[in-house]
Design a protein around this motif. Structure first.
Motif, PDB file in Angstrom:
ATOM      1  N   MET A   1       0.852  -1.165   0.000  1.00  0.00           N
ATOM      2  CA  MET A   1       0.000   0.000   0.000  1.00  0.00           C
ATOM      3  C   MET A   1       0.904   1.235   0.000  1.00  0.00           C
ATOM      4  O   MET A   1       1.847   1.315   0.779  1.00  0.00           O
ATOM      5  N   THR A   2       0.593   2.176  -0.865  1.00  0.00           N
ATOM      6  CA  THR A   2       1.371   3.411  -0.948  1.00  0.00           C
ATOM      7  C   THR A   2       0.455   4.595  -0.676  1.00  0.00           C
ATOM      8  O   THR A   2      -0.669   4.650  -1.183  1.00  0.00           O
ATOM      9  N   PHE A   3       0.948   5.530   0.130  1.00  0.00           N
ATOM     10  CA  PHE A   3       0.212   6.768   0.375  1.00  0.00           C
ATOM     11  C   PHE A   3       1.199   7.885   0.663  1.00  0.00           C
ATOM     12  O   PHE A   3       2.386   7.650   0.867  1.00  0.00           O
ATOM     13  N   THR A   4       0.691   9.112   0.645  1.00  0.00           N
ATOM     14  CA  THR A   4       1.497  10.309   0.871  1.00  0.00           C
ATOM     15  C   THR A   4       1.232  10.843   2.268  1.00  0.00           C
ATOM     16  O   THR A   4       0.078  10.919   2.690  1.00  0.00           O
ATOM     17  N   VAL A   5       2.299  11.212   2.976  1.00  0.00           N
ATOM     18  CA  VAL A   5       2.170  11.859   4.281  1.00  0.00           C
ATOM     19  C   VAL A   5       2.707  13.272   4.124  1.00  0.00           C
ATOM     20  O   VAL A   5       3.857  13.474   3.726  1.00  0.00           O
ATOM     21  N   LYS A   6       1.857  14.264   4.416  1.00  0.00           N
ATOM     22  CA  LYS A   6       2.243  15.671   4.313  1.00  0.00           C
ATOM     23  C   LYS A   6       2.376  16.267   5.702  1.00  0.00           C
ATOM     24  O   LYS A   6       1.623  15.928   6.612  1.00  0.00           O
ATOM     25  N   PHE A   7       3.348  17.169   5.835  1.00  0.00           N
ATOM     26  CA  PHE A   7       3.605  17.845   7.101  1.00  0.00           C
ATOM     27  C   PHE A   7       3.375  19.337   6.901  1.00  0.00           C
ATOM     28  O   PHE A   7       3.778  19.899   5.886  1.00  0.00           O
TER      29      PHE A   7
ATOM     30  N   GLY B   1      -3.261   5.072  -1.772  1.00  0.00           N
ATOM     31  CA  GLY B   1      -3.494   6.354  -2.424  1.00  0.00           C
ATOM     32  C   GLY B   1      -3.977   7.464  -1.511  1.00  0.00           C
ATOM     33  O   GLY B   1      -4.118   8.603  -1.947  1.00  0.00           O
ATOM     34  N   ASP B   2      -4.252   7.168  -0.243  1.00  0.00           N
ATOM     35  CA  ASP B   2      -4.701   8.204   0.691  1.00  0.00           C
ATOM     36  C   ASP B   2      -3.633   9.273   0.866  1.00  0.00           C
ATOM     37  O   ASP B   2      -2.437   9.014   0.743  1.00  0.00           O
ATOM     38  N   GLU B   3      -4.086  10.468   1.177  1.00  0.00           N
ATOM     39  CA  GLU B   3      -3.197  11.561   1.540  1.00  0.00           C
ATOM     40  C   GLU B   3      -3.394  11.817   3.028  1.00  0.00           C
ATOM     41  O   GLU B   3      -4.490  12.154   3.465  1.00  0.00           O
ATOM     42  N   VAL B   4      -2.342  11.608   3.787  1.00  0.00           N
ATOM     43  CA  VAL B   4      -2.375  11.797   5.235  1.00  0.00           C
ATOM     44  C   VAL B   4      -1.679  13.114   5.544  1.00  0.00           C
ATOM     45  O   VAL B   4      -0.601  13.391   5.018  1.00  0.00           O
ATOM     46  N   ALA B   5      -2.275  13.931   6.385  1.00  0.00           N
ATOM     47  CA  ALA B   5      -1.677  15.192   6.790  1.00  0.00           C
ATOM     48  C   ALA B   5      -1.497  15.201   8.307  1.00  0.00           C
ATOM     49  O   ALA B   5      -2.391  14.809   9.038  1.00  0.00           O
ATOM     50  N   LEU B   6      -0.317  15.617   8.741  1.00  0.00           N
ATOM     51  CA  LEU B   6      -0.023  15.788  10.160  1.00  0.00           C
ATOM     52  C   LEU B   6       0.171  17.279  10.401  1.00  0.00           C
ATOM     53  O   LEU B   6       1.025  17.909   9.775  1.00  0.00           O
ATOM     54  N   LEU B   7      -0.631  17.837  11.307  1.00  0.00           N
ATOM     55  CA  LEU B   7      -0.622  19.269  11.547  1.00  0.00           C
ATOM     56  C   LEU B   7      -0.452  19.559  13.027  1.00  0.00           C
ATOM     57  O   LEU B   7      -1.147  18.958  13.844  1.00  0.00           O
ATOM     58  N   PRO B   8       0.404  20.514  13.367  1.00  0.00           N
ATOM     59  CA  PRO B   8       0.469  20.916  14.778  1.00  0.00           C
ATOM     60  C   PRO B   8      -0.808  21.690  15.122  1.00  0.00           C
ATOM     61  O   PRO B   8      -1.411  22.315  14.244  1.00  0.00           O
ATOM     62  N   PRO B   9      -1.254  21.612  16.372  1.00  0.00           N
ATOM     63  CA  PRO B   9      -2.448  22.382  16.766  1.00  0.00           C
ATOM     64  C   PRO B   9      -2.215  23.860  16.527  1.00  0.00           C
ATOM     65  O   PRO B   9      -1.103  24.375  16.675  1.00  0.00           O
TER      66      PRO B   9
END
Length: 82
Positions: free
Chosen positions: A1-7, A70-78
């Motif tokens: 499984m491949t997906f993108t993680v954005k910061f 194919g999901d795009e995962v985003a990690l965001l600081p509060p």
């Protein structure tokens, strides 16, 4: 499984990258993603262990969400303001 993680925001600056491509067979939920990323990039541990907002495909979610290829995962600081 491949997906993108954005910061985003301060987290992007601390990690020194805006996104990474992740290809895994055994990570199926967001709760499994942080330990995997820390294993691949140990110097990210402090930044990733903070309380972060999580989004999948531009929708805020909890860490028990099941990921799909194919999901795009985003990690965001509060975000705080005044």
């Amino acid at each position: 499984m491949t997906f993108t993680v954005k910061f985003f925001a301060r987290l992007r600056e601390e990690l020194g990258t805006a996104e990474v491509q992740v290809a895994l067979a055994d990570v199926t939920t967001l709760v499994q993603l942080k330990p995997f990323l820390i294993g691949q990039h140990p110097h990210w541990q402090t930044a990733l262990e903070r309380n972060l907002l999580l989004a999948v495909n531009q929708h805020l979610v909890t860490d028990d969400v099941t990921l799909q290829a194919g999901d795009e995962v985003a990690l965001l600081p509060p975000v705080t303001g005044g």
